[in-house]
Write a protein that holds these residues in place. Structure first.
Motif, PDB file in Angstrom:
ATOM      1  N   TYR A 172       4.018  10.031   2.468  1.00 28.74           N
ATOM      2  CA  TYR A 172       4.002  10.922   1.301  1.00 28.74           C
ATOM      3  C   TYR A 172       2.852  10.567   0.361  1.00 28.74           C
ATOM      4  N   GLN A 218       2.496  -1.678  -3.824  1.00 30.56           N
ATOM      5  CA  GLN A 218       3.498  -0.647  -4.125  1.00 30.56           C
ATOM      6  C   GLN A 218       4.626  -1.203  -5.003  1.00 30.56           C
ATOM      7  N   SER A 219       5.874  -0.936  -4.609  1.00 25.94           N
ATOM      8  CA  SER A 219       6.989  -1.224  -5.525  1.00 25.94           C
ATOM      9  C   SER A 219       7.217  -2.707  -5.801  1.00 25.94           C
ATOM     10  N   PHE A 225      14.612   5.559  -4.496  1.00 19.21           N
ATOM     11  CA  PHE A 225      13.788   4.972  -5.558  1.00 19.21           C
ATOM     12  C   PHE A 225      13.175   5.999  -6.506  1.00 19.21           C
ATOM     13  N   ASN A 250      11.802   4.059  -9.674  1.00 23.52           N
ATOM     14  CA  ASN A 250      10.643   4.629 -10.370  1.00 23.52           C
ATOM     15  C   ASN A 250      10.861   4.965 -11.848  1.00 23.52           C
ATOM     16  N   GLU A 292      -2.752   8.294  -4.221  1.00 26.25           N
ATOM     17  CA  GLU A 292      -1.464   8.425  -4.927  1.00 26.25           C
ATOM     18  C   GLU A 292      -1.634   9.233  -6.224  1.00 26.25           C
ATOM     19  N   ASN A 314       6.242  11.629  -9.724  1.00 23.60           N
ATOM     20  CA  ASN A 314       6.294  10.546 -10.714  1.00 23.60           C
ATOM     21  C   ASN A 314       5.893  11.036 -12.105  1.00 23.60           C
ATOM     22  N   TYR A 347       1.125   2.717 -13.844  1.00 29.28           N
ATOM     23  CA  TYR A 347       2.107   2.434 -12.786  1.00 29.28           C
ATOM     24  C   TYR A 347       1.483   2.696 -11.407  1.00 29.28           C
ATOM     25  N   CYS A 373       0.687  -0.088  -8.446  1.00 29.69           N
ATOM     26  CA  CYS A 373       1.192   0.070  -7.079  1.00 29.69           C
ATOM     27  C   CYS A 373       0.062  -0.042  -6.045  1.00 29.69           C
ATOM     28  N   TYR A 404      16.461  -0.900  -2.938  1.00 29.88           N
ATOM     29  CA  TYR A 404      16.953   0.441  -3.249  1.00 29.88           C
ATOM     30  C   TYR A 404      18.386   0.644  -2.787  1.00 29.88           C
ATOM     31  N   SER A 446      11.064  -4.705  -1.916  1.00 33.68           N
ATOM     32  CA  SER A 446      10.239  -4.068  -0.889  1.00 33.68           C
ATOM     33  C   SER A 446       9.225  -3.129  -1.530  1.00 33.68           C
ATOM     34  N   GLY A 447       8.240  -2.741  -0.733  1.00 33.98           N
ATOM     35  CA  GLY A 447       7.260  -1.747  -1.168  1.00 33.98           C
ATOM     36  C   GLY A 447       6.933  -0.832  -0.005  1.00 33.98           C
ATOM     37  N   VAL A 448       6.605   0.433  -0.283  1.00 34.21           N
ATOM     38  CA  VAL A 448       6.332   1.366   0.815  1.00 34.21           C
ATOM     39  C   VAL A 448       5.007   1.073   1.535  1.00 34.21           C
ATOM     40  N   GLY A 451      13.142   3.317   3.168  1.00 36.87           N
ATOM     41  CA  GLY A 451      11.807   2.982   2.638  1.00 36.87           C
ATOM     42  C   GLY A 451      11.496   1.508   2.691  1.00 36.87           C
TER      43      GLY A 451
END
Ligand code: DON
Length: 343
Positions: free
Chosen positions: A54, A90-91, A123, A148, A192, A199, A223, A227, A275, A291-293, A318
């Motif tokens: 995405y 990322q996250s 998330f 988020n 992004e 977002n 943000y 990320c 998440y 975690s992060g995507v 994710g």
């Protein structure tokens, strides 16, 4: 009397030696490297999961990238696979921006403005905002800084006269936790920024509901930038171990976050780090994690080790498939579950 004191002292010494031996046995260098190598070999060819797409730039990352790094109290890194190639954080950045707010404004700042409760939703859920919001000041908000809406709000809380000043603090805490100067992966940031309308909607809603005080556009942009910070598995393991060892980076020796603030940070990670799969994760590992995507996961065994794995293919929630498996395997081998007293 003197004899009794000597006996007590001897007993304490024996107990302390036993504990130390136990601690050492769990983390003897050969054991740690063996556990890391075994997990790498076991999951190297696992092909489950799919890169996030995405954010278009994430779909282009090599899905075969797989690196594991563990850091113990002595600051020694145990690694297998590719621990040098950078992915976007990322996250996982949400943990360190939250830490910056907590460091400068105290643990209660996050609890009061955002909340520290799991939403149980994805998330970037907007329904979760509607479901759990309270008007700030009239009740305890039931959100958290690792999804988020809470994360964009946490970014907005970092103090600074302008965007540059806020950014310097955000990148600063990431640099301090990693022990080196990190940079933004510009292709990911651009990709992004071009596709983050959801977002932006979340940022605008959080302003409308009072979680963000002003300039939601700046919060969403910063943000997005945080990320896109580039990290490898080694950086992430050092960042995890900074949290494992009372907020002090074990490689550089720098105190990044005050020790007494760390348990609160770890509690939010335990509650919401993976998440809507956070409960499942905690059930199996007991480890505060995030975690992060981009494919990274960090996990913390307090006082024992920090661990990170990078592997881009994700499951439906994710979270990186190989990272979850490898961390679980290694932590079990090292007795890393802080909730377990029996072996
Ligand atoms: O907000 C986003 O969509 C991304 N920058 C970060 C999402 C993320 O890493 C969630 N992870 N599991």
């Amino acid at each position: 009397m003197m004899r009794n004191i000597r006996l007590v002292a001897a007993a304490v010494a024996v107990t302390a030696a036993g504990l130390a031996a136990d601690g050492l046995r769990a983390q003897a260098p050969a054991d740690v490297q063996k556990a890391v190598d075994a997990a790498y070999a076991k999951f190297k060819d696992l092909k489950e999961g799919k890169n996030a797409d995405y954010i278009p730039a994430l779909a282009k990352v090599d899905p075969n990238l797989f690196g594991i790094a563990v850091l113990t109290a002595d600051g020694k890194v145990y690694a297998a696979g590719d621990v040098k190639t950078e992915v976007s954080i990322q996250s996982i950045s949400k943990v360190f921006t939250m830490s910056q707010v907590i460091q400068e404004q105290g643990l209660e700042s996050i609890e009061k403005r955002i909340g520290v409760d799991a939403t149980g939703a994805r998330f970037n859920s907007i329904i979760a905002i509607e479901g759990v919001r309270t008007v700030v000041g009239t009740g305890a908000p039931e959100m958290n800084p690792l999804v988020n809406p809470g994360a964009i709000s946490a970014t907005s809380m970092v103090r600074g006269a302008n965007a540059d000043e806020v950014w310097r603090k955000i990148i600063g805490i990431h640099n301090d936790a990693a022990g080196r100067n990190l940079s933004v992966l510009q292709d990911v940031y651009k990709s992004e920024s071009d596709t983050n309308q959801r977002n932006q909607a979340i940022g605008a809603l959080m302003l409308a509901y009072g979680y963000i005080k002003d300039n939601w556009q700046q919060a969403v942009d910063l943000y997005t930038r945080q990320c896109s910070i580039g990290v490898n598995a080694r950086d992430l393991a050092i960042m995890a171990s900074t949290l494992a060892f009372n907020g002090k980076n074990p490689v550089t020796g720098k105190q990044v976050v005050d020790g007494p603030k760390v348990p609160g940070i770890l509690a939010v990670m335990a509650t919401a780090g993976l998440y809507d799969d956070s409960g499942k994760w905690l059930y199996h590992t007991g480890l505060p994690a995030k975690s992060g995507v981009g494919g990274g996961i960090i996990a913390v065994s307090p006082g024992k080790f920090g661990i990170a794995v990078v592997s881009p293919p994700l499951d439906d929630a994710g979270n990186s498939v190989r990272a979850q498996r490898a961390i679980t395997e290694i932590s079990n081998a090292l007795g890393g579950n802080p909730l377990a007293t029996a072996r």
